[in-house]
Design a protein around this motif. Sequence first.
Motif, PDB file in Angstrom:
ATOM      1  N   LEU A   1      80.849  76.139   4.890  1.00  0.00           N
ATOM      2  CA  LEU A   1      79.434  76.475   4.740  1.00  0.00           C
ATOM      3  C   LEU A   1      78.577  75.737   5.775  1.00  0.00           C
ATOM      4  O   LEU A   1      77.659  76.308   6.372  1.00  0.00           O
ATOM      5  CB  LEU A   1      78.959  76.129   3.326  1.00  0.00           C
ATOM      6  CG  LEU A   1      79.469  77.028   2.193  1.00  0.00           C
ATOM      7  CD1 LEU A   1      78.984  76.509   0.849  1.00  0.00           C
ATOM      8  CD2 LEU A   1      78.994  78.470   2.394  1.00  0.00           C
ATOM      9  N   LEU A   2      78.905  74.449   5.982  1.00  0.00           N
ATOM     10  CA  LEU A   2      78.133  73.675   6.958  1.00  0.00           C
ATOM     11  C   LEU A   2      78.316  74.223   8.377  1.00  0.00           C
ATOM     12  O   LEU A   2      77.357  74.277   9.161  1.00  0.00           O
ATOM     13  CB  LEU A   2      78.555  72.203   6.895  1.00  0.00           C
ATOM     14  CG  LEU A   2      78.161  71.451   5.614  1.00  0.00           C
ATOM     15  CD1 LEU A   2      78.728  70.045   5.630  1.00  0.00           C
ATOM     16  CD2 LEU A   2      76.642  71.408   5.479  1.00  0.00           C
TER      17      LEU A   2
ATOM     18  N   ARG B   1      76.103  77.270  12.982  1.00  0.00           N
ATOM     19  CA  ARG B   1      76.061  78.444  13.860  1.00  0.00           C
ATOM     20  C   ARG B   1      74.727  79.176  13.717  1.00  0.00           C
ATOM     21  O   ARG B   1      74.129  79.633  14.712  1.00  0.00           O
ATOM     22  CB  ARG B   1      77.224  79.376  13.532  1.00  0.00           C
ATOM     23  CG  ARG B   1      78.592  78.852  13.991  1.00  0.00           C
ATOM     24  CD  ARG B   1      79.633  79.962  13.923  1.00  0.00           C
ATOM     25  NE  ARG B   1      79.818  80.450  12.572  1.00  0.00           N
ATOM     26  CZ  ARG B   1      80.704  79.946  11.694  1.00  0.00           C
ATOM     27  NH1 ARG B   1      81.463  78.912  12.052  1.00  0.00           N
ATOM     28  NH2 ARG B   1      80.814  80.461  10.498  1.00  0.00           N
ATOM     29  N   THR B   2      74.255  79.319  12.501  1.00  0.00           N
ATOM     30  CA  THR B   2      72.965  79.986  12.279  1.00  0.00           C
ATOM     31  C   THR B   2      71.831  79.218  12.948  1.00  0.00           C
ATOM     32  O   THR B   2      70.921  79.808  13.566  1.00  0.00           O
ATOM     33  CB  THR B   2      72.706  80.104  10.766  1.00  0.00           C
ATOM     34  OG1 THR B   2      73.771  80.843  10.155  1.00  0.00           O
ATOM     35  CG2 THR B   2      71.382  80.822  10.501  1.00  0.00           C
ATOM     36  N   ALA B   3      71.913  77.868  12.839  1.00  0.00           N
ATOM     37  CA  ALA B   3      70.861  77.050  13.443  1.00  0.00           C
ATOM     38  C   ALA B   3      70.877  77.190  14.968  1.00  0.00           C
ATOM     39  O   ALA B   3      69.802  77.276  15.609  1.00  0.00           O
ATOM     40  CB  ALA B   3      71.046  75.594  13.029  1.00  0.00           C
ATOM     41  N   ARG B   4      72.096  77.217  15.552  1.00  0.00           N
ATOM     42  CA  ARG B   4      72.173  77.381  17.008  1.00  0.00           C
ATOM     43  C   ARG B   4      71.622  78.748  17.436  1.00  0.00           C
ATOM     44  O   ARG B   4      70.915  78.882  18.448  1.00  0.00           O
ATOM     45  CB  ARG B   4      73.612  77.215  17.474  1.00  0.00           C
ATOM     46  CG  ARG B   4      74.102  75.765  17.425  1.00  0.00           C
ATOM     47  CD  ARG B   4      75.407  75.615  18.198  1.00  0.00           C
ATOM     48  NE  ARG B   4      76.503  76.357  17.566  1.00  0.00           N
ATOM     49  CZ  ARG B   4      77.312  75.833  16.644  1.00  0.00           C
ATOM     50  NH1 ARG B   4      77.144  74.581  16.240  1.00  0.00           N
ATOM     51  NH2 ARG B   4      78.280  76.556  16.148  1.00  0.00           N
ATOM     52  N   THR B   5      71.932  79.795  16.695  1.00  0.00           N
ATOM     53  CA  THR B   5      71.412  81.131  17.007  1.00  0.00           C
ATOM     54  C   THR B   5      69.894  81.156  16.916  1.00  0.00           C
ATOM     55  O   THR B   5      69.203  81.726  17.771  1.00  0.00           O
ATOM     56  CB  THR B   5      72.024  82.161  16.038  1.00  0.00           C
ATOM     57  OG1 THR B   5      73.458  82.133  16.153  1.00  0.00           O
ATOM     58  CG2 THR B   5      71.528  83.565  16.350  1.00  0.00           C
ATOM     59  N   GLN B   6      69.377  80.515  15.853  1.00  0.00           N
ATOM     60  CA  GLN B   6      67.932  80.473  15.697  1.00  0.00           C
ATOM     61  C   GLN B   6      67.276  79.711  16.855  1.00  0.00           C
ATOM     62  O   GLN B   6      66.191  80.071  17.319  1.00  0.00           O
ATOM     63  CB  GLN B   6      67.577  79.821  14.356  1.00  0.00           C
ATOM     64  CG  GLN B   6      67.917  80.682  13.151  1.00  0.00           C
ATOM     65  CD  GLN B   6      67.620  79.960  11.852  1.00  0.00           C
ATOM     66  OE1 GLN B   6      67.412  78.754  11.838  1.00  0.00           O
ATOM     67  NE2 GLN B   6      67.592  80.721  10.756  1.00  0.00           N
ATOM     68  N   LEU B   7      67.959  78.637  17.319  1.00  0.00           N
ATOM     69  CA  LEU B   7      67.409  77.869  18.432  1.00  0.00           C
ATOM     70  C   LEU B   7      67.355  78.713  19.704  1.00  0.00           C
ATOM     71  O   LEU B   7      66.352  78.689  20.452  1.00  0.00           O
ATOM     72  CB  LEU B   7      68.246  76.606  18.643  1.00  0.00           C
ATOM     73  CG  LEU B   7      67.771  75.654  19.739  1.00  0.00           C
ATOM     74  CD1 LEU B   7      66.359  75.149  19.425  1.00  0.00           C
ATOM     75  CD2 LEU B   7      68.746  74.489  19.886  1.00  0.00           C
ATOM     76  N   ARG B   8      68.452  79.445  19.935  1.00  0.00           N
ATOM     77  CA  ARG B   8      68.451  80.315  21.124  1.00  0.00           C
ATOM     78  C   ARG B   8      67.357  81.377  21.030  1.00  0.00           C
ATOM     79  O   ARG B   8      66.674  81.693  22.024  1.00  0.00           O
ATOM     80  CB  ARG B   8      69.825  80.951  21.293  1.00  0.00           C
ATOM     81  CG  ARG B   8      70.900  79.973  21.784  1.00  0.00           C
ATOM     82  CD  ARG B   8      72.143  80.730  22.244  1.00  0.00           C
ATOM     83  NE  ARG B   8      72.824  81.388  21.127  1.00  0.00           N
ATOM     84  CZ  ARG B   8      73.801  80.833  20.425  1.00  0.00           C
ATOM     85  NH1 ARG B   8      74.199  79.592  20.709  1.00  0.00           N
ATOM     86  NH2 ARG B   8      74.374  81.495  19.445  1.00  0.00           N
TER      87      ARG B   8
END
Length: 426
Positions: free
Chosen positions: A344-345, A350-357
């Motif tokens: 889950l972490l 991965r979601t956080a990195r996508t959101q950052l991009r």
Amino acid sequence: MFSALNHPLRDPLSNELHARPFLRIDGPASVSHLAIYCEHDKEIHDRLLDALAKAMGLPAPAAAHNHYTAKRGDWQIKWEKHTEFSTFTFVLSNAQTELFSGAAMRELPASWIDLLKESVLVAVHAELRCAAQAEQARTEVRERLPGPVLVGSKVLSGGEVYCDWLVHEDHFSRFLVLDLGFREAQAGRLIQRLFEIETYRMMALLALPDARRHSQFLGKLDETLSALMQRMERPGHDHDDGYLLRELTHLAGQMEAHAGLETRFSASDAYEKLILARIAELREERIEGFPTIAEFMQRRLLPAMQTCSSVWARHQRFATRVARAVDLLRTRVNLAQEEHTTALLEGMNRTARTQLRMQHAVEGLSVAAISYYVLNLSGAALRALHAVDIALNPEIVEGALIVPVVVAVVLFTSRIRRLGHADSPA
């Protein structure tokens, strides 16, 4: 004056040594012994003693008593209260009655005997014969003690004991004691030890039915545990962990529900030790052709006691196995939960990195949009100035402003982002 200095427990503890004196029996004598045990009625022991004393006109027992004696002519009674049982011993001295006729109990009221109901665990008749009567009684041993095994031995260097450990038609066991030279009070001590051996033997054997039932119970639980452990080890059955943990916890609960048997088995072990101690006090010597009491108990009682001890040891081993299985399964469940949490972490990362991009892309578009609007506003202002005859070319000036405007917007957005990072919590 000095008594005020005594500890409150000094007198009770000192008197404990004299609380249960040996019987003094002068032969010939007829002796009867009853052991009362009733696990569902703890008050029966005092109630029976009070009723007997009142029915026979004997002195009333003292309050909070564990020992009582009374005498009337050649007849006497001795009562003792133990942790789980109480005993009544009736003695008729100078008895000239037939062997094992129960003469010591003839005076007991029938109404009192009815009060015993189903509480008599041990009932024994003992006959003490001396001198010529002892020689006569020896010739009747086989007739009076017709059990399949006749036990006999010389005891205390002054007498003989015979018994067959059989409950006869009158529901009493029998001991025949021959006084061939006992010293003072030896006969009473001997008969009391014999009664204690028989009473402790029966109390020790109370654990045997529980041991047999518990052994069958453990056998069923063992099959269940083995099936659960095999299911736990099969590949691809990780989804069964919750079910397995509930079943193992249920097994552990069943084991704890039977933990109360430890009291019964511990008591049985203590009674066995008392039996062996009382037999050792007899100082037996062999009579040719008869097994001794020690040999009889070694062959007949010891296997039952070993059964009880082995069943309880098996119970403890099984409880340990269940606890270990529960720990193993809980460890596996915890590891699976940790793996799930890690996954889950990683997904969140991965979601956080996508959101950052995406945020960076949006910021780039924002720079272009802001620059476009600034340039449009600038162009409108330049065209207005050209309209009022100011000498400048709006297209050239607007083109020259593109780079400075973009750079200014980039610097402005960067500053805003740095200020946002500085204000955010660590």
